[in-house]
Design a protein around this motif. Structure first.
Motif, PDB file in Angstrom:
ATOM      1  N   LEU A  19       0.850  -1.189   0.000  1.00 51.57           N
ATOM      2  CA  LEU A  19       0.000   0.000   0.000  1.00 51.57           C
ATOM      3  C   LEU A  19       0.890   1.245   0.000  1.00 51.57           C
ATOM      4  O   LEU A  19       1.659   1.454   0.943  1.00 51.57           O
ATOM      5  CB  LEU A  19      -0.912  -0.003   1.229  1.00 51.57           C
ATOM      6  CG  LEU A  19      -2.102   0.958   1.209  1.00 51.57           C
ATOM      7  CD1 LEU A  19      -3.032   0.645   0.049  1.00 51.57           C
ATOM      8  CD2 LEU A  19      -2.851   0.888   2.532  1.00 51.57           C
ATOM      9  N   PRO A  20       0.832   2.067  -1.020  1.00 54.31           N
ATOM     10  CA  PRO A  20       1.718   3.229  -1.125  1.00 54.31           C
ATOM     11  C   PRO A  20       1.272   4.397  -0.244  1.00 54.31           C
ATOM     12  O   PRO A  20       0.486   5.247  -0.666  1.00 54.31           O
ATOM     13  CB  PRO A  20       1.641   3.591  -2.612  1.00 54.31           C
ATOM     14  CG  PRO A  20       0.288   3.124  -3.036  1.00 54.31           C
ATOM     15  CD  PRO A  20      -0.010   1.905  -2.217  1.00 54.31           C
ATOM     16  N   VAL A  21       1.767   4.434   0.979  1.00 53.30           N
ATOM     17  CA  VAL A  21       1.422   5.521   1.894  1.00 53.30           C
ATOM     18  C   VAL A  21       2.682   6.270   2.349  1.00 53.30           C
ATOM     19  O   VAL A  21       2.670   6.970   3.353  1.00 53.30           O
ATOM     20  CB  VAL A  21       0.644   4.995   3.124  1.00 53.30           C
ATOM     21  CG1 VAL A  21      -0.722   4.496   2.710  1.00 53.30           C
ATOM     22  CG2 VAL A  21       1.421   3.901   3.850  1.00 53.30           C
ATOM     23  N   GLY A  22       3.771   6.111   1.605  1.00 55.49           N
ATOM     24  CA  GLY A  22       5.009   6.811   1.939  1.00 55.49           C
ATOM     25  C   GLY A  22       5.076   8.164   1.237  1.00 55.49           C
ATOM     26  O   GLY A  22       4.089   8.650   0.676  1.00 55.49           O
ATOM     27  N   SER A  23       6.256   8.759   1.253  1.00 58.71           N
ATOM     28  CA  SER A  23       6.428  10.067   0.622  1.00 58.71           C
ATOM     29  C   SER A  23       6.880   9.956  -0.825  1.00 58.71           C
ATOM     30  O   SER A  23       6.661  10.865  -1.619  1.00 58.71           O
ATOM     31  CB  SER A  23       7.453  10.900   1.410  1.00 58.71           C
ATOM     32  OG  SER A  23       8.693  10.202   1.503  1.00 58.71           O
ATOM     33  N   GLY A  24       7.513   8.818  -1.190  1.00 57.09           N
ATOM     34  CA  GLY A  24       8.014   8.663  -2.547  1.00 57.09           C
ATOM     35  C   GLY A  24       7.165   7.756  -3.408  1.00 57.09           C
ATOM     36  O   GLY A  24       6.797   8.091  -4.536  1.00 57.09           O
TER      37      GLY A  24
END
Length: 240
Positions: A19-24
């Motif tokens: 799940l893409p919940v990072g900054s990049g």
């Protein structure tokens, strides 16, 4: 987690959801997954079968370590930026205030002025190239680095090869040009940028240089490292 699952050598590998919940969110960009977390969650919950993507593997002889990476391993400039940014005392505060970009920018400026070039040898099969003034060295599994920089435009998680980008250190005005060309994805035409597209790579750096693995610090070390391509199943349906 992925390192542990690969080390387990299961006869039926357990698929991984992401799940893409990072900054990049470079991996999401690399597999053409939505970078909006709600839409990405639907791509996970609506998935009915796993998809096998390429991942990178490495074996470092100086540290006697092995591992895998989904994005890239960097030596030199980008790794020094990661190390500098993670070492800042105000890192937690800037994250809470959603000013992580400010911390990264200050680290970028600091490293531009302080990072030295280093000797690098690239082995591909029986062929050897020597770069006396390597500056940014990235072995990557897909095009993106550092939050969307298109460092290797032709790289793909479905291609059975890794891409290696070696940028030699130029003088400051040309460095600014390279940075601009990187942002535009047109840096590959520059003479100081070298590109490899191979299933196996062997890198040697006889000086202590910082490394980063998928944005995590690897510390400073001498490098005598072998890279290859492997595959792993992911529970993500990018067609949704």
């Amino acid at each position: 987690m992925l390192n542990g699952l690969v080390d387990a050598s299961l006869s039926h590998p357990i698929p991984v959801a992401y799940l893409p919940v990072g900054s990049g969110n470079d991996f999401a960009k690399g597999i053409k997954m939505s970078t909006r977390w709600r839409a990405a969650l639907n791509q996970i919950l609506g998935c009915s079968t796993s998809t096998w993507f390429n991942i990178g593997t490495f074996r470092d002889t100086t540290k006697d370590t092995t591992g895998v990476f989904t994005n890239n391993i960097g030596i030199g400039f980008d790794a020094a930026v990661v190390n500098d940014a993670n070492g800042k005392s105000d890192k937690r505060l800037t994250k809470r205030l959603h000013l992580g970009w400010f911390s990264r920018m200050s680290s970028l400026i600091s490293v531009v002025y302080n990072q030295l070039s280093f000797p690098l040898t690239v082995h591909v099969g029986q062929h050897r190239d020597i770069y006396p003034h390597a500056y940014l060295v990235t072995v990557t599994n897909h095009p993106y680095l550092g939050g969307g920089i298109n460092v290797a435009p032709t790289a793909s998680v479905t291609d059975p090869n890794l891409d290696l980008i070696v940028i030699e250190k130029p003088h400051l005005p040309k460095m600014l040009l390279i940075g601009l060309m990187l942002r535009m994805g047109k840096h590959m035409r520059l003479k100081s940028v070298h590109h490899y597209h191979e299933p196996k790579l062997h890198l040697i750096a006889p000086s202590i240089e910082y490394g980063q693995e998928d944005g995590e610090e690897m510390g400073g070390r001498y490098w005598d490292t072998y890279f290859e391509v492997s595959k792993y199943p992911f529970w993500i349906d990018t067609t949704i």
